[in-house]
Design a protein around this motif. Sequence first.
Motif, mmCIF file in Angstrom:
data_model
loop_
_atom_site.group_PDB
_atom_site.id
_atom_site.type_symbol
_atom_site.label_atom_id
_atom_site.label_comp_id
_atom_site.label_asym_id
_atom_site.label_seq_id
_atom_site.Cartn_x
_atom_site.Cartn_y
_atom_site.Cartn_z
ATOM 1 N N ASN A 1 30.791 29.127 40.556
ATOM 2 C CA ASN A 1 31.354 28.243 39.542
ATOM 3 C C ASN A 1 31.701 28.981 38.254
ATOM 4 O OD1 ASN A 1 31.250 26.078 41.272
ATOM 5 N ND2 ASN A 1 29.392 25.195 40.395
ATOM 6 N N LEU A 2 30.903 29.976 37.884
ATOM 7 C CA LEU A 2 31.233 30.782 36.708
ATOM 8 C C LEU A 2 32.480 31.627 36.964
ATOM 9 C CD1 LEU A 2 27.667 31.888 35.554
ATOM 10 C CD2 LEU A 2 29.277 30.490 34.245
ATOM 11 N N LEU A 3 32.588 32.180 38.173
ATOM 12 C CA LEU A 3 33.792 32.945 38.527
ATOM 13 C C LEU A 3 35.013 32.031 38.551
ATOM 14 C CD1 LEU A 3 32.554 35.327 41.380
ATOM 15 C CD2 LEU A 3 32.941 35.878 38.971
ATOM 16 N N ARG A 4 34.831 30.829 39.056
ATOM 17 C CA ARG A 4 35.925 29.852 39.118
ATOM 18 C C ARG A 4 36.387 29.498 37.709
ATOM 19 N NH1 ARG A 4 35.533 24.559 43.062
ATOM 20 N NH2 ARG A 4 37.491 23.522 42.456
ATOM 21 N N GLY A 5 35.430 29.371 36.803
ATOM 22 C CA GLY A 5 35.787 29.087 35.417
ATOM 23 C C GLY A 5 36.490 30.261 34.759
ATOM 24 N N GLY B 1 39.265 40.938 45.474
ATOM 25 C CA GLY B 1 40.567 40.828 46.103
ATOM 26 C C GLY B 1 40.956 39.386 46.369
ATOM 27 N N LEU B 2 39.975 38.559 46.760
ATOM 28 C CA LEU B 2 40.246 37.142 46.973
ATOM 29 C C LEU B 2 40.634 36.456 45.668
ATOM 30 C CD1 LEU B 2 37.390 36.062 49.412
ATOM 31 C CD2 LEU B 2 39.841 36.150 49.925
ATOM 32 N N ILE B 3 39.917 36.793 44.596
ATOM 33 C CA ILE B 3 40.244 36.207 43.296
ATOM 34 C C ILE B 3 41.632 36.659 42.845
ATOM 35 C CG2 ILE B 3 39.620 36.205 40.850
ATOM 36 C CD1 ILE B 3 36.683 36.326 41.720
ATOM 37 N N ASP B 4 41.930 37.947 43.025
ATOM 38 C CA ASP B 4 43.267 38.451 42.669
ATOM 39 C C ASP B 4 44.346 37.753 43.494
ATOM 40 O OD1 ASP B 4 42.251 40.186 40.793
ATOM 41 O OD2 ASP B 4 42.247 41.928 42.121
ATOM 42 N N LEU B 5 44.048 37.501 44.771
ATOM 43 C CA LEU B 5 44.984 36.784 45.632
ATOM 44 C C LEU B 5 45.263 35.394 45.073
ATOM 45 C CD1 LEU B 5 46.582 36.285 48.270
ATOM 46 C CD2 LEU B 5 44.389 35.696 49.372
ATOM 47 N N GLY B 6 44.199 34.672 44.725
ATOM 48 C CA GLY B 6 44.364 33.326 44.189
ATOM 49 C C GLY B 6 45.117 33.309 42.874
ATOM 50 N N ARG B 7 44.787 34.241 42.003
ATOM 51 C CA ARG B 7 45.462 34.308 40.701
ATOM 52 C C ARG B 7 46.942 34.650 40.861
ATOM 53 N NH1 ARG B 7 42.504 35.074 36.012
ATOM 54 N NH2 ARG B 7 43.790 36.833 35.329
ATOM 55 N N TYR B 8 47.245 35.554 41.797
ATOM 56 C CA TYR B 8 48.639 35.931 42.020
ATOM 57 C C TYR B 8 49.443 34.759 42.585
ATOM 58 C CZ TYR B 8 52.709 38.769 43.103
ATOM 59 O OH TYR B 8 53.984 39.274 43.138
ATOM 60 N N LEU B 9 48.841 34.036 43.510
ATOM 61 C CA LEU B 9 49.529 32.888 44.100
ATOM 62 C C LEU B 9 49.849 31.831 43.043
ATOM 63 C CD1 LEU B 9 47.548 32.495 47.432
ATOM 64 C CD2 LEU B 9 50.009 32.903 47.243
ATOM 65 N N LEU C 1 42.106 33.387 57.160
ATOM 66 C CA LEU C 1 40.706 33.405 56.743
ATOM 67 C C LEU C 1 40.610 33.536 55.226
ATOM 68 C CD1 LEU C 1 37.652 33.598 57.140
ATOM 69 C CD2 LEU C 1 37.934 36.033 57.647
ATOM 70 N N GLN C 2 41.434 34.399 54.647
ATOM 71 C CA GLN C 2 41.417 34.559 53.191
ATOM 72 C C GLN C 2 41.793 33.254 52.499
ATOM 73 O OE1 GLN C 2 43.259 38.312 51.721
ATOM 74 N NE2 GLN C 2 43.369 38.892 53.885
ATOM 75 N N GLY C 3 42.788 32.568 53.022
ATOM 76 C CA GLY C 3 43.157 31.277 52.455
ATOM 77 C C GLY C 3 42.034 30.261 52.575
ATOM 78 N N THR C 4 41.363 30.268 53.721
ATOM 79 C CA THR C 4 40.227 29.364 53.945
ATOM 80 C C THR C 4 39.127 29.630 52.932
ATOM 81 O OG1 THR C 4 40.718 29.267 56.321
ATOM 82 C CG2 THR C 4 38.496 28.626 55.627
ATOM 83 N N LEU C 5 38.892 30.913 52.617
ATOM 84 C CA LEU C 5 37.854 31.279 51.652
ATOM 85 C C LEU C 5 38.226 30.836 50.239
ATOM 86 C CD1 LEU C 5 37.025 34.835 53.047
ATOM 87 C CD2 LEU C 5 35.544 32.824 53.111
ATOM 88 N N LEU C 6 39.508 30.875 49.900
ATOM 89 C CA LEU C 6 39.934 30.380 48.586
ATOM 90 C C LEU C 6 39.700 28.876 48.484
ATOM 91 C CD1 LEU C 6 43.274 32.305 47.884
ATOM 92 C CD2 LEU C 6 41.079 32.578 46.714
ATOM 93 N N ILE C 7 39.900 28.178 49.574
ATOM 94 C CA ILE C 7 39.649 26.733 49.595
ATOM 95 C C ILE C 7 38.158 26.452 49.481
ATOM 96 C CG2 ILE C 7 39.766 24.661 51.033
ATOM 97 C CD1 ILE C 7 42.405 25.779 52.181
ATOM 98 N N GLU C 8 37.364 27.169 50.273
ATOM 99 C CA GLU C 8 35.913 26.952 50.310
ATOM 100 C C GLU C 8 35.227 27.347 49.016
ATOM 101 O OE1 GLU C 8 31.928 26.322 51.424
ATOM 102 O OE2 GLU C 8 33.789 25.554 52.300
ATOM 103 N N GLY C 9 35.567 28.512 48.473
ATOM 104 C CA GLY C 9 34.831 29.037 47.331
ATOM 105 C C GLY C 9 35.414 28.713 45.977
#
Length: 278
Positions: free
Chosen positions: A14-18, A146-154, A181-189
């Motif tokens: 949640n802190l990373l999400r914020g 890398g997952l966070i960078d993926l989400g931010r880039y999208l 799988l990476q997309g699923t993790l962005l949804i989950e986390g």
Amino acid sequence: MPSPYDVLTTNFLNLLRGGAFDESKPISIMSDYKWAQLVLLAHWHGVTPFLAKGIERYHFDDNLNIPEEQIEKVKEHLQASPSVGISDLYVISRVHLHNKDLNKRLQHLVSQEYGDLERSYETLQLLAILLSNVVQMLEGKSCLKGLIDLGRYLRKEGDKVDFVKLERWLTETRMVKMCELQGTLLIEGFGFSQSELPFVTQLSSNARRWMKRVLMVEHFSRHPKGSNNENHNRFALSSPGIAWRTILNTLSFRRLAPGETISTICHGVMRGLAEIDE
């Protein structure tokens, strides 16, 4: 609804999400020990800048009872780790798959795209992020940043991406399921919606289990020092325990990317043998 994760993991996400996505989710009071572990875990995954922004976002939250000394450690890590842009971190010409056939396909499609007058740099950039994360996953290293960078880039550049072209590239390199799988993790986390991830047509099963594996809290508790992305071979035969765990980790992806999974293990073990000979 209670979180499916323990309090440290929930607060961490949640802190990373914020910090990364400017969203606010409830955090809980923790002991000084757990806050210290959370700060070390962020450094271990290379996501301290996002944690720092998250802490700042929750500054007036009564449940943010993080000790001042841990905030100072976060500041120290920030000073020691200068920020680097996505275009510098993820360069498609530097991405190499271990499977020779798949890597040949990758280099060919990249060469074709650079030669196209209507080339899409944003699509190539997204491909670089996705495949870099695949390599990190299969080599047993952290892909959380890398997952966070993926989400931010999208969210920043997603409207410029040619997802039809991306889907064709992922099919040609047989990376569709690893990227889903990476997309699923962005949804989950991190609370992404499937509509934000056009390359995801089918969610991976057991998303919560995969998310826990990405966070690698149990592995961190055994090896808390240093970064989990340090440039050394995790298949090194001089460290049989780590090598065996890495092989088992890589094998768990065999249904998602069978060719690249086996090639990654073979490459890592051969490199480990070469290191012994030296």
